[in-house]
Design an enzyme around this catalytic site. Structure first.
Site, mmCIF file in Angstrom:
data_model
loop_
_atom_site.group_PDB
_atom_site.id
_atom_site.type_symbol
_atom_site.label_atom_id
_atom_site.label_comp_id
_atom_site.label_asym_id
_atom_site.label_seq_id
_atom_site.Cartn_x
_atom_site.Cartn_y
_atom_site.Cartn_z
ATOM 1 N N LYS A 117 0.831 -1.207 0.000
ATOM 2 C CA LYS A 117 0.000 0.000 0.000
ATOM 3 C C LYS A 117 0.875 1.270 0.000
ATOM 4 C CE LYS A 117 -4.030 -2.043 2.373
ATOM 5 N NZ LYS A 117 -4.704 -2.097 3.710
ATOM 6 N N TYR A 164 -12.558 -2.340 -3.098
ATOM 7 C CA TYR A 164 -13.051 -2.304 -1.715
ATOM 8 C C TYR A 164 -14.578 -2.240 -1.635
ATOM 9 C CZ TYR A 164 -8.381 -1.919 0.389
ATOM 10 O OH TYR A 164 -7.105 -2.170 0.838
ATOM 11 N N PHE A 215 -14.934 3.372 8.139
ATOM 12 C CA PHE A 215 -13.579 3.658 7.649
ATOM 13 C C PHE A 215 -13.491 3.703 6.124
ATOM 14 C CE2 PHE A 215 -13.876 -0.976 8.357
ATOM 15 C CZ PHE A 215 -13.448 -1.483 7.134
ATOM 16 N N ARG A 226 -1.519 -14.273 3.954
ATOM 17 C CA ARG A 226 -2.236 -13.608 5.062
ATOM 18 C C ARG A 226 -1.446 -13.764 6.362
ATOM 19 N NH1 ARG A 226 -6.819 -10.308 4.293
ATOM 20 N NH2 ARG A 226 -7.666 -11.036 6.266
ATOM 21 N N THR A 269 -5.207 -7.743 10.610
ATOM 22 C CA THR A 269 -5.545 -6.420 10.065
ATOM 23 C C THR A 269 -5.027 -5.286 10.956
ATOM 24 O OG1 THR A 269 -7.537 -7.405 9.124
ATOM 25 C CG2 THR A 269 -7.464 -4.994 9.262
ATOM 26 N N ARG A 277 2.828 -6.662 9.378
ATOM 27 C CA ARG A 277 2.047 -5.608 10.045
ATOM 28 C C ARG A 277 2.528 -5.393 11.484
ATOM 29 N NH1 ARG A 277 -3.757 -7.384 7.406
ATOM 30 N NH2 ARG A 277 -3.782 -5.919 5.663
ATOM 31 N N HIS A 306 -2.146 -5.326 1.500
ATOM 32 C CA HIS A 306 -3.427 -6.005 1.267
ATOM 33 C C HIS A 306 -3.110 -7.403 0.749
ATOM 34 C CE1 HIS A 306 -7.384 -7.061 -0.248
ATOM 35 N NE2 HIS A 306 -6.741 -7.562 -1.281
ATOM 36 N N GLU A 314 -10.023 -10.466 -7.412
ATOM 37 C CA GLU A 314 -9.019 -9.395 -7.348
ATOM 38 C C GLU A 314 -7.941 -9.549 -8.430
ATOM 39 O OE1 GLU A 314 -9.582 -8.498 -2.569
ATOM 40 O OE2 GLU A 314 -7.777 -9.545 -3.232
HETATM 41 P P1 IDP Z 1 -7.602 -6.932 5.637
HETATM 42 O O1 IDP Z 1 -6.827 -5.910 4.846
HETATM 43 O O2 IDP Z 1 -6.762 -7.535 6.728
HETATM 44 O O3 IDP Z 1 -8.267 -7.977 4.774
HETATM 45 P P2 IDP Z 1 -10.251 -5.741 5.985
HETATM 46 O O4 IDP Z 1 -11.138 -5.970 7.172
HETATM 47 O O5 IDP Z 1 -10.624 -6.396 4.699
HETATM 48 O O6 IDP Z 1 -8.757 -6.133 6.425
HETATM 49 O O7 IDP Z 1 -10.165 -4.178 5.785
HETATM 50 C C1 IDP Z 1 -9.579 -3.646 4.610
HETATM 51 C C2 IDP Z 1 -8.668 -2.507 4.994
HETATM 52 O O8 IDP Z 1 -9.446 -1.445 5.531
HETATM 53 C C3 IDP Z 1 -7.648 -2.829 6.086
HETATM 54 O O9 IDP Z 1 -6.490 -3.466 5.602
HETATM 55 C C4 IDP Z 1 -7.345 -1.445 6.623
HETATM 56 O O10 IDP Z 1 -6.443 -0.747 5.757
HETATM 57 C C5 IDP Z 1 -8.715 -0.762 6.518
HETATM 58 N N1 IDP Z 1 -9.457 -0.845 7.780
HETATM 59 C C6 IDP Z 1 -10.115 -1.914 8.275
HETATM 60 N N2 IDP Z 1 -10.674 -1.637 9.463
HETATM 61 C C7 IDP Z 1 -10.361 -0.330 9.721
HETATM 62 C C8 IDP Z 1 -10.654 0.559 10.803
HETATM 63 O O11 IDP Z 1 -11.313 0.219 11.782
HETATM 64 N N3 IDP Z 1 -10.146 1.826 10.696
HETATM 65 C C9 IDP Z 1 -9.409 2.242 9.630
HETATM 66 N N4 IDP Z 1 -9.113 1.447 8.599
HETATM 67 C C10 IDP Z 1 -9.580 0.168 8.634
HETATM 68 MG MG MG Z 2 -9.792 -7.783 3.369
#
Ligand code: IDP
Ligand code: MG
Length: 151
Positions: A9, A49, A57, A85, A91, A102, A115, A126
């Protein structure tokens, strides 16, 4: 053999961590089969997304992913989706396992560096969204037999 889609990212690019992310996936034994460096359009970000539309968010996430260039990649290997993953970590960086990307480089969920696809269906969607078939490379590594059991 499974394929998964990965993004380094904007924060990873700005912080000079693209190489670090690639090193970790290569070292794990995964094989790079596609890569593209680009500035993401709002349209592409919204498609990628779409599952997060309406979440608190969402707008910040679209701003983040379109804010600066990203490095997109497709990686291949047995159980590549789960493996990547795991290498990325949870996350929320403060919940990510020590040794994961992370954990080792992040603090904020909104700046969590990477991601990675989370299921075979998501990976197929994707990869098709970000890459054409012609941009993916089928290639053999002499070391594959030492990494992929049954190869
Ligand atoms: P992932 O990237 O681990 O699959 P997802 O739940 O799919 O997580 O969320 C996508 C992206 O959205 C996350 O990687 C993060 O950048 C952002 N995100 C998720 N939850 C939050 C939050 O509570 N606050 C701000 N950004 C968030
Ligand atoms: Mg995701």
């Amino acid at each position: 053999m499974e394929r998964t889609f990965v993004i380094a990212k904007p924060d990873a690019v700005q912080r000079g961590l693209v190489g670090e992310i690639i090193v970790r996936l290569e070292r794990r034994g995964l094989k790079l089969v596609g890569a593209k460096f680009l500035l993401v359009s709002r349209e592409l970000a919204e498609k990628h997304y779409a599952v997060h539309v309406g979440k608190p968010f969402y707008e910040g996430l679209i701003r983040y992913i379109t804010s600066a260039p990203v490095m997109t990649m497709v990686w291949e290997g047995p159980q590549a989706i789960a493996a990547v993953r795991q290498t990325m970590g949870a996350t929320r960086p403060v919940e990510a396992a020590p040794g994961s990307i992370r954990h080792d480089f992040g603090l904020s969920v909104g700046r969590n560096l990477t991601h990675a696809s989370d299921s075979p269906e998501t990976a197929a969607f994707e990869i098709g969204l970000w890459f054409t078939e012609a941009e993916l490379v089928n290639w053999q590594r002499p070391t594959d037999a030492w990494i992929f059991e049954g190869n």
